[in-house]
Scaffold this active site. Structure first.
Site, mmCIF file in Angstrom:
data_model
loop_
_atom_site.group_PDB
_atom_site.id
_atom_site.type_symbol
_atom_site.label_atom_id
_atom_site.label_comp_id
_atom_site.label_asym_id
_atom_site.label_seq_id
_atom_site.Cartn_x
_atom_site.Cartn_y
_atom_site.Cartn_z
ATOM 1 C CB VAL A 88 -0.752 0.058 1.128
ATOM 2 C CG1 VAL A 88 -1.845 -1.183 1.173
ATOM 3 C CG2 VAL A 88 -0.026 -0.016 2.592
ATOM 4 C CG ASN A 124 4.078 -6.682 6.532
ATOM 5 O OD1 ASN A 124 4.402 -5.552 6.381
ATOM 6 N ND2 ASN A 124 4.959 -7.750 6.780
ATOM 7 C CB VAL A 146 5.796 -3.124 4.384
ATOM 8 C CG1 VAL A 146 6.483 -2.543 3.019
ATOM 9 C CG2 VAL A 146 6.495 -2.104 5.650
ATOM 10 C CD GLU A 147 4.021 -8.409 2.924
ATOM 11 O OE1 GLU A 147 3.416 -9.055 2.165
ATOM 12 O OE2 GLU A 147 4.815 -8.979 3.800
ATOM 13 C CG MET A 148 -2.208 -7.072 1.715
ATOM 14 S SD MET A 148 -3.397 -8.356 1.732
ATOM 15 C CE MET A 148 -2.561 -9.246 0.292
#
Length: 460
Positions: free
Chosen positions: A216, A256, A258-260
């Protein structure tokens, strides 16, 4: 007369001594012992436990200067390369032995490289003779057949350390269908922009071909995304092995930051439940409704369908001698002779053990960039010194489609990755021709998905 008797006595003692040494070196475990008992005895008698354990059995001269330092270094290096204790305990108890351990022991015994000559020069009994070698290799063959049956391969390849990918494994099709929807659903992310498929595209080899994936707001992770294809065969998930199952792996990225970057699964469940049609379809399969457990279970069930059988290599193992060309076959032989097949085993040609990155040379020193937390590998989870820079071995299926390579994504091409593996893991500098042969073999590992050869849209 006295002198003559002395010579005779000395000769007799010498013959007795040499006979004792010969008996000690050439003895084999009792024939009436079970195969596991014989194997355990050989592992012990050959000195494997003297080096390849956390608590090695050091000889008395290990306390002496100079010689002691060499002995301790050899023991430390042995343990660093291979911890044989789990295998030894499994052999004694008759339990399942790691197929990586089987392959490693098979290779060094077949080649006669263990125990090393300098060890045998001091420990005369620590030698695997021809009879013991036959016992070991026979035991490995039987054990492999028992725990890792190679049912799809032709008879002549049934004892290979690798196996063909199955056409399918048993799944619940209704759960898998929901999992496929969730796999592509961006509502798992906080801003509805990122799905599992964003980083693990099924049309791009199960990866995104980036050094580090973007989550994201364009945030980048710190480790290269492994392929989702054939992940079913991995003994754990993630480079550091922090997820024991595909379901546990599926639970990681949504939360996470940094991810979703979702704040909780409650947030995700609320969004999905607001979709009346989806909620109804989901509850029809999972009466308990939409929860973290059912979401991740469905995704796991779908990911178990992501197998890629019928590669050229698989067809060859199944008996089609025309499925691979001469260069590919030469590459496979070099792959095995260079010990690559001692870690890259099983259906996925990997994913069955943690191995040290930089076994034979200093990979991270040569890389020349600052170490990151991801470089710690398995040590991130265990905090054990031995696990530093140790990673889950990646599977090699479809590897021609999944560049860049390594946990840090530093190797742009397959040729670069092969050369680096030779240097840092095997301790050899492959020639350009050898690299080309191994690359040709690796390209033969690209399989089929849904009946068609797997391709990568990023490479078109």
């Amino acid at each position: 007369m006295i002198m003559k008797k002395s010579v005779i006595i000395t000769a007799i003692l010498l013959v007795a001594f040499l006979g004792g040494v010969y008996w000690m070196v050439n003895r084999v475990p009792a024939a009436d012992a079970g195969k596991n008992e014989q194997m355990a005895a050989i592992l012990s008698d050959a000195g494997c436990l003297d080096c390849h354990t956390a608590a090695p059995k050091l000889p008395f001269y290990a306390s002496l200067p100079l010689a002691g330092d060499l002995v301790k270094k050899d023991a430390a290096d042995g343990y660093r390369a291979f911890d044989i204790e789990p295998m030894y305990e499994a052999v004694k108890s008759g339990e399942k032995v790691s197929e990586v351990d089987l392959a490693k022991v098979e290779k060094v015994v077949a080649d006669g490289t263990m125990p090393p000559s300098k060890y045998y020069m001091v420990h005369w009994g620590a030698y695997i003779n021809a009879k013991e070698k036959a016992v070991v290799l026979d035991w490995i063959k039987d054990t492999r057949a028992k725990f890792y049956p190679n049912k799809l391969a032709a008879a002549e390849f049934s004892n290979e350390p690798v196996r063909p990918v199955e056409d399918a494994v048993e799944v619940n099709p209704l759960k898998a269908a929901l999992g496929e929807m969730l796999y592509h659903d961006t509502r798992l992310s906080v801003d509805n922009t990122v799905s599992c498929a964003s980083c693990h595209g099924l049309n791009t080899g199960g990866v995104d071909n980036k050094q580090f994936s973007e989550g994201v707001n364009g945030l980048k992770g710190g480790v290269n995304a492994p392929t989702v294809f054939n992940a079913h065969y991995n003994f754990v998930q993630f480079w550091d092995g922090r997820a024991a199952t595909l379901a546990a792996q599926a639970a990681g990225p949504p939360l996470n930051p940094v991810e979703m970057a979702s704040t909780s699964f409650d947030e995700i469940c609320a969004k999905l439940k607001a979709d009346a049609a989806f909620d109804k379809a989901f509850t029809a399969v999972y009466p308990e409704g939409i929860t973290e457990q059912t979401i991740t279970d469905a995704i796991q069930e779908f990911e178990r369908t992501l197998l890629t059988p019928n590669s050229s290599f698989d067809k060859y193992l199944k008996g089609d001698k025309n499925a691979m060309n001469a260069e590919e076959l030469a590459g496979y032989e070099l792959f095995k002779n260079s010990s690559c097949a001692t870690c890259h085993v099983g259906e996925n040609l990997g994913g069955q053990s943690y191995e040290l990155m930089g076994l034979m040379a200093d990979y991270f020193g040569d890389r020349g960039t600052e170490l990151t937390v991801e470089d710690n590998g398995r040590n991130k989870e265990t905090k054990l010194p031995r696990d530093k820079h140790r990673f889950k071995v990646p599977g090699l299926r479809n590897v021609a489609l999944t560049a860049p390579y390594f946990h840090d994504g530093t190797q742009a091409t397959l040729a670069e990755a092969v050369a680096a593996m030779g240097r840092y893991e095997v301790g050899v500098e492959f020639s350009e021709a050898e690299v080309e042969q191994i690359v040709a073999f690796l390209k033969s590992l690209t399989g089929e998905y849904k009946g068609k050869i797997l391709t990568n849209d990023n490479m078109k």
